[in-house]
Design a protein around this motif. Structure first.
Motif, short mmCIF file in Angstrom:
data_model
loop_
_atom_site.label_atom_id
_atom_site.label_comp_id
_atom_site.label_asym_id
_atom_site.label_seq_id
_atom_site.Cartn_x
_atom_site.Cartn_y
_atom_site.Cartn_z
N HIS A 199 0.86 -1.19 0.00
CA HIS A 199 0.00 0.00 0.00
C HIS A 199 0.89 1.23 0.00
O HIS A 199 1.85 1.33 0.76
CB HIS A 199 -0.91 0.01 1.23
N THR A 200 0.58 2.19 -0.88
CA THR A 200 1.34 3.43 -0.92
C THR A 200 0.42 4.55 -1.39
O THR A 200 -0.76 4.34 -1.66
CB THR A 200 2.56 3.30 -1.86
N GLN A 201 0.97 5.77 -1.45
CA GLN A 201 0.21 6.94 -1.88
C GLN A 201 1.00 7.71 -2.92
O GLN A 201 2.23 7.62 -2.98
CB GLN A 201 -0.11 7.85 -0.69
N ARG A 202 0.27 8.46 -3.73
CA ARG A 202 0.90 9.33 -4.71
C ARG A 202 0.09 10.62 -4.81
O ARG A 202 -1.14 10.58 -4.82
CB ARG A 202 0.98 8.66 -6.08
N ALA A 203 0.79 11.74 -4.85
CA ALA A 203 0.12 13.04 -4.91
C ALA A 203 -0.20 13.40 -6.35
O ALA A 203 0.50 13.02 -7.29
CB ALA A 203 1.00 14.11 -4.27
N GLY A 204 -1.28 14.17 -6.50
CA GLY A 204 -1.61 14.74 -7.80
C GLY A 204 -1.14 16.18 -7.86
O GLY A 204 -0.51 16.69 -6.93
N ASN A 205 -1.44 16.84 -8.95
CA ASN A 205 -1.04 18.24 -9.10
C ASN A 205 -1.98 19.14 -8.30
O ASN A 205 -3.08 18.75 -7.91
CB ASN A 205 -1.07 18.64 -10.57
N SER A 206 -1.54 20.35 -8.08
CA SER A 206 -2.37 21.36 -7.42
C SER A 206 -3.01 22.28 -8.46
O SER A 206 -2.49 22.44 -9.57
CB SER A 206 -1.53 22.19 -6.45
N VAL A 207 -4.13 22.87 -8.07
CA VAL A 207 -4.81 23.86 -8.91
C VAL A 207 -5.16 25.06 -8.03
O VAL A 207 -5.90 24.90 -7.04
CB VAL A 207 -6.08 23.32 -9.58
N GLU A 208 -4.65 26.23 -8.35
CA GLU A 208 -4.99 27.47 -7.63
C GLU A 208 -6.14 28.15 -8.35
O GLU A 208 -6.04 28.44 -9.54
CB GLU A 208 -3.77 28.39 -7.56
N VAL A 209 -7.22 28.40 -7.61
CA VAL A 209 -8.41 29.02 -8.21
C VAL A 209 -8.63 30.38 -7.57
O VAL A 209 -8.75 30.50 -6.35
CB VAL A 209 -9.65 28.12 -8.01
N HIS A 210 -8.68 31.42 -8.41
CA HIS A 210 -8.92 32.79 -7.96
C HIS A 210 -10.26 33.26 -8.52
O HIS A 210 -10.49 33.23 -9.73
CB HIS A 210 -7.80 33.71 -8.44
N PHE A 211 -11.14 33.68 -7.61
CA PHE A 211 -12.45 34.20 -8.01
C PHE A 211 -12.39 35.72 -8.00
O PHE A 211 -12.20 36.35 -6.94
CB PHE A 211 -13.54 33.71 -7.08
N ASN A 212 -12.54 36.34 -9.16
CA ASN A 212 -12.53 37.80 -9.29
C ASN A 212 -13.91 38.26 -9.73
O ASN A 212 -14.12 38.73 -10.86
CB ASN A 212 -11.47 38.24 -10.32
N LEU A 213 -14.87 38.13 -8.84
CA LEU A 213 -16.28 38.39 -9.19
C LEU A 213 -16.71 39.79 -8.73
O LEU A 213 -16.17 40.34 -7.78
CB LEU A 213 -17.17 37.30 -8.56
#
Length: 213
Positions: A199-213
């Motif tokens: 059993h092991t783990q692996r990270a995915g990529n990050s996503v930065e979300v900016h709301f300019n509403l």
């Protein structure tokens, strides 16, 4: 008919039989159960271990094409292997009713003779908000010579509540390796006593979300 003509006729007849036999070729011998077992064994990669499985898997989170719009600026960063390492999203007015993400697990090679259970997770965090986990469906891979790609869609706005100025999306997959086990024989439910070295783990990529509403 003279003796010479008889010999000539017989010789031509024999040549015709030989030539016809060469064109048809010999029939392949029947495949015995022992031969079938040996051929099937070639599909099992006994050298694969949990480290190999982890290195073959990719987990990426990105904006779904169906949510692409003029008021959304989306940018991805990739490495030399064309895997996403990070992404940034800027969302302007008007606020979209839905914002779909694609969470994709793929393998760059097959798990020959093995089964792999994958539990993907998505995490939302940001300033002034508690870290939230989004569970998505488990994925089972293996016992195939084809590369596999599994994509699930998540509506980000459905999990946000009040729209923040910023949210950070990260991902992780838990990997359970059933070595030398076909899918039909893998116990995918009882994982409490699953061997820790499988059993092991692996990270995915990050996503930065900016709301300019």
């Amino acid at each position: 008919m003279t003796t010479r003509r008889l010999l000539t006729f017989a010789l031509l007849f024999l040549i015709g039989l030989y030539t016809g036999g060469c064109k048809q070729g010999r029939k392949p011998p029947p495949i015995s159960p022992e031969t079938q077992d040996r051929d099937f064994a070639k599909l099992v990669d006994d050298d694969q271990d949990i480290g190999d499985i982890e290195s073959l898997l990719r987990y990426q989170i990105q904006l779904s094409p169906e949510s692409a719009a003029d008021n959304i600026i989306y940018d991805e960063k990739k490495n030399k292997k064309d895997s996403i390492t990070g992404a940034t999203m800027h969302i302007g007015a008007p606020q979209p009713e839905e914002l779909w993400l694609d969470a994709t697990v793929r393998s760059v090679d097959a798990f020959r003779g093995h089964t792999v259970l994958i539990k993907p997770r998505i995490f939302l965090s940001g300033k002034g908000r508690d870290r939230k986990m989004i569970e998505i469906d488990d994925i089972v891979m293996g016992d195939t010579v084809d590369r596999e790609v599994k994509t699930q869609k998540i509506d980000l706005l459905k999990h946000l509540g009040e729209i923040p100025e910023y949210v950070l999306i990260t991902g992780k997959i838990d990997i359970y390796f059933f070595k030398n086990t076909p899918k039909a024989d893998a116990d995918l439910e009882n994982l409490d006593s699953f061997p820790s070295d499988m059993h092991t783990q692996r990270a995915g990529n990050s996503v930065e979300v900016h709301f300019n509403l």
